[in-house]
Write a protein that holds these residues in place. Structure first.
Motif, short mmCIF file in Angstrom:
data_model
loop_
_atom_site.label_atom_id
_atom_site.label_comp_id
_atom_site.label_asym_id
_atom_site.label_seq_id
_atom_site.Cartn_x
_atom_site.Cartn_y
_atom_site.Cartn_z
N GLY A 58 -40.84 9.48 -23.11
CA GLY A 58 -42.12 8.80 -22.98
C GLY A 58 -43.36 9.66 -22.93
O GLY A 58 -44.42 9.20 -22.50
N ARG A 59 -43.26 10.90 -23.39
CA ARG A 59 -44.42 11.80 -23.35
C ARG A 59 -44.25 12.90 -24.38
O ARG A 59 -43.12 13.17 -24.84
CB ARG A 59 -44.57 12.43 -21.96
CG ARG A 59 -43.41 13.35 -21.58
CD ARG A 59 -43.68 14.12 -20.30
NE ARG A 59 -42.56 14.97 -19.92
CZ ARG A 59 -42.36 16.21 -20.37
NH1 ARG A 59 -43.19 16.73 -21.27
NH2 ARG A 59 -41.33 16.92 -19.97
N PRO A 60 -45.33 13.57 -24.75
CA PRO A 60 -45.19 14.75 -25.62
C PRO A 60 -44.66 15.93 -24.83
O PRO A 60 -44.79 15.99 -23.60
CB PRO A 60 -46.63 15.01 -26.09
CG PRO A 60 -47.48 14.46 -24.99
CD PRO A 60 -46.75 13.26 -24.45
N GLY A 61 -44.05 16.86 -25.53
CA GLY A 61 -43.60 18.08 -24.89
C GLY A 61 -44.69 19.13 -24.89
O GLY A 61 -45.65 19.07 -25.67
N GLN A 62 -44.58 20.10 -24.01
CA GLN A 62 -45.51 21.22 -23.95
C GLN A 62 -44.90 22.42 -24.69
O GLN A 62 -43.68 22.58 -24.73
CB GLN A 62 -45.80 21.59 -22.50
CG GLN A 62 -46.59 20.53 -21.75
CD GLN A 62 -47.98 20.34 -22.34
OE1 GLN A 62 -48.64 21.29 -22.75
NE2 GLN A 62 -48.44 19.09 -22.37
N PRO A 63 -45.76 23.28 -25.25
CA PRO A 63 -45.23 24.44 -25.97
C PRO A 63 -44.24 25.27 -25.16
O PRO A 63 -43.25 25.76 -25.71
CB PRO A 63 -46.50 25.25 -26.29
CG PRO A 63 -47.57 24.22 -26.43
CD PRO A 63 -47.24 23.18 -25.38
N VAL A 64 -44.48 25.44 -23.87
CA VAL A 64 -43.57 26.24 -23.06
C VAL A 64 -42.19 25.60 -22.97
O VAL A 64 -41.16 26.30 -22.86
CB VAL A 64 -44.14 26.47 -21.64
CG1 VAL A 64 -44.20 25.16 -20.85
CG2 VAL A 64 -43.34 27.52 -20.89
N GLU A 65 -42.11 24.27 -23.08
CA GLU A 65 -40.82 23.60 -23.02
C GLU A 65 -40.00 23.87 -24.27
O GLU A 65 -38.77 23.87 -24.23
CB GLU A 65 -41.03 22.10 -22.82
CG GLU A 65 -41.65 21.75 -21.47
CD GLU A 65 -41.86 20.27 -21.28
OE1 GLU A 65 -41.20 19.67 -20.40
OE2 GLU A 65 -42.70 19.69 -22.02
N VAL A 66 -40.68 24.10 -25.40
CA VAL A 66 -39.98 24.48 -26.62
C VAL A 66 -39.62 25.97 -26.58
O VAL A 66 -38.55 26.37 -27.02
CB VAL A 66 -40.85 24.20 -27.87
CG1 VAL A 66 -40.03 24.39 -29.13
CG2 VAL A 66 -41.43 22.81 -27.81
N ALA A 67 -40.50 26.77 -26.04
CA ALA A 67 -40.27 28.21 -25.98
C ALA A 67 -38.97 28.55 -25.25
O ALA A 67 -38.32 29.55 -25.56
CB ALA A 67 -41.45 28.90 -25.30
N ALA A 68 -38.59 27.71 -24.29
CA ALA A 68 -37.35 27.95 -23.55
C ALA A 68 -36.15 28.02 -24.49
O ALA A 68 -35.22 28.80 -24.27
CB ALA A 68 -37.15 26.85 -22.51
N ALA A 69 -36.17 27.22 -25.55
CA ALA A 69 -35.06 27.23 -26.51
C ALA A 69 -35.02 28.56 -27.26
O ALA A 69 -33.94 29.11 -27.53
CB ALA A 69 -35.21 26.07 -27.50
N TYR A 70 -36.18 29.10 -27.62
CA TYR A 70 -36.24 30.38 -28.32
C TYR A 70 -35.77 31.51 -27.42
O TYR A 70 -35.09 32.43 -27.89
CB TYR A 70 -37.66 30.64 -28.81
CG TYR A 70 -38.14 29.70 -29.88
CD1 TYR A 70 -38.12 30.05 -31.22
CD2 TYR A 70 -38.65 28.44 -29.55
CE1 TYR A 70 -38.57 29.19 -32.21
CE2 TYR A 70 -39.12 27.57 -30.53
CZ TYR A 70 -39.07 27.96 -31.86
OH TYR A 70 -39.52 27.09 -32.82
N VAL A 71 -36.16 31.47 -26.16
CA VAL A 71 -35.71 32.50 -25.23
C VAL A 71 -34.20 32.51 -25.14
O VAL A 71 -33.55 33.57 -25.21
CB VAL A 71 -36.34 32.28 -23.84
CG1 VAL A 71 -35.69 33.20 -22.80
CG2 VAL A 71 -37.84 32.52 -23.88
N PHE A 72 -33.60 31.34 -25.02
CA PHE A 72 -32.14 31.25 -24.96
C PHE A 72 -31.50 31.82 -26.22
O PHE A 72 -30.59 32.66 -26.16
CB PHE A 72 -31.71 29.80 -24.76
CG PHE A 72 -30.24 29.57 -24.99
CD1 PHE A 72 -29.29 30.12 -24.13
CD2 PHE A 72 -29.80 28.81 -26.06
CE1 PHE A 72 -27.93 29.93 -24.35
CE2 PHE A 72 -28.45 28.61 -26.29
CZ PHE A 72 -27.51 29.17 -25.42
N LEU A 73 -31.98 31.38 -27.40
CA LEU A 73 -31.36 31.80 -28.65
C LEU A 73 -31.56 33.29 -28.93
O LEU A 73 -30.75 33.92 -29.61
CB LEU A 73 -31.90 30.97 -29.81
CG LEU A 73 -31.49 29.49 -29.80
CD1 LEU A 73 -32.22 28.73 -30.89
CD2 LEU A 73 -29.97 29.34 -29.96
N ALA A 74 -32.65 33.86 -28.42
CA ALA A 74 -32.90 35.29 -28.61
C ALA A 74 -32.11 36.14 -27.63
O ALA A 74 -31.89 37.34 -27.88
CB ALA A 74 -34.40 35.58 -28.44
#
Length: 265
Positions: free
Chosen positions: A228-244
């Motif tokens: 029910g809301r947009p995501g924040q850039p930092v919430e997406v960045a968490a995925a990149y941190v994990f994959l890196a």
């Protein structure tokens, strides 16, 4: 932007997951790329960011935030729409950082065109494909020889690859192409020990949104997701941190959706 996007300036809690890594991030001046650069730095990585020359001011803000974390930030203004530009970009990143461990292909162009396929101009189609698909292909091609076992390539795709909207016909098709490219690259580079994955964001509150959509769309942005809301850039960045990170040492050839509940399959 109102509200101001959260790139992790104060909300991110570092855990030393990327200490000693060197990352090249395209589209690193704003939005998701900015959050990835900042969270990578907070996790101990040095970064190089690529961005269009017109975005120098934003890029300098990112560099200041990264350097405030005690990490290096190499600024590499680049229009990636030629193979030569990507070759030079990788050369400068490797020279400036002393090598590469992570490549994040995140730069993208989006320009909504309502009214059907007949309204999509050839110059726009070329710009979207050159920026989103060709540049990713050329970037990875140039970087592969510099990546050792344990390195990670992360490509930004989109929920649009799975739920394409008409006004984004060209953009959505590039993101589907990138998903396919990612799978093939993971197969090719796996024996070398290089992992390749994609992150598919859903409705994320970045400058791309108010610059692309009308006021009505912006006002209700992200409300149609299960969360029910947009995501924040930092919430997406968490995925990149994990994959890196080394925590994802057995993760390759997959799309990690950060979509507020929308399915990516």
């Amino acid at each position: 932007m109102d509200p101001v996007p959260d790139h992790g300036e104060t909300s991110w809690t570092p855990r030393e997951r990327l200490v000693g890594k060197r990352a090249l991030i395209t589209g690193g001046d704003s939005g998701i790329g900015r959050a990835v650069a900042l969270t990578f730095a907070k996790e101990g990585a040095d970064v190089a960011i690529a961005y269009l020359p017109d975005e120098q001011h934003d890029a300098e803000q990112v560099a200041s935030a990264v350097e405030a974390e005690g990490r290096r930030c190499l600024l590499l203004p680049t229009d990636q729409r030629t193979e030569e530009a990507n070759q030079r970009l990788v050369e400068l990143a490797v020279e400036g950082l002393g090598g590469l461990d992570v490549v994040v292909s995140n730069a993208a162009f989006q320009n909504g065109t309502p009214g059907g396929i007949e309204n999509f101009s050839t110059p726009q189609l070329e710009q979207v494909y050159e920026t989103n698909v060709f540049a990713t292909f050329w970037l990875v091609k140039a970087a592969v020889s510099h990546l050792d076992a344990g390195a990670s390539i992360i490509i930004t795709t989109s929920i649009q690859a799975y739920e394409p909207s008409g006004p984004l016909l060209d953009y959505a098709s590039t993101k589907a192409a990138l998903n396919n490219l990612m799978v093939n690259l993971a197969t090719e580079l796996g024996p070398k020990g290089v992992r390749v994955n994609a992150v598919a964001p859903g409705p994320i509150w970045t400058p791309l949104i108010p610059s692309t959509f009308g006021e009505e769309k912006v006002d209700g942005f992200g409300e149609d997701t299960p969360l029910g809301r947009p995501g924040q850039p930092v919430e997406v960045a968490a995925a990149y941190v994990f994959l890196a990170s080394d925590e994802a040492s057995y993760v390759s050839g997959t799309v990690l959706g950060v979509t507020g509940g929308r399915a990516v399959f």
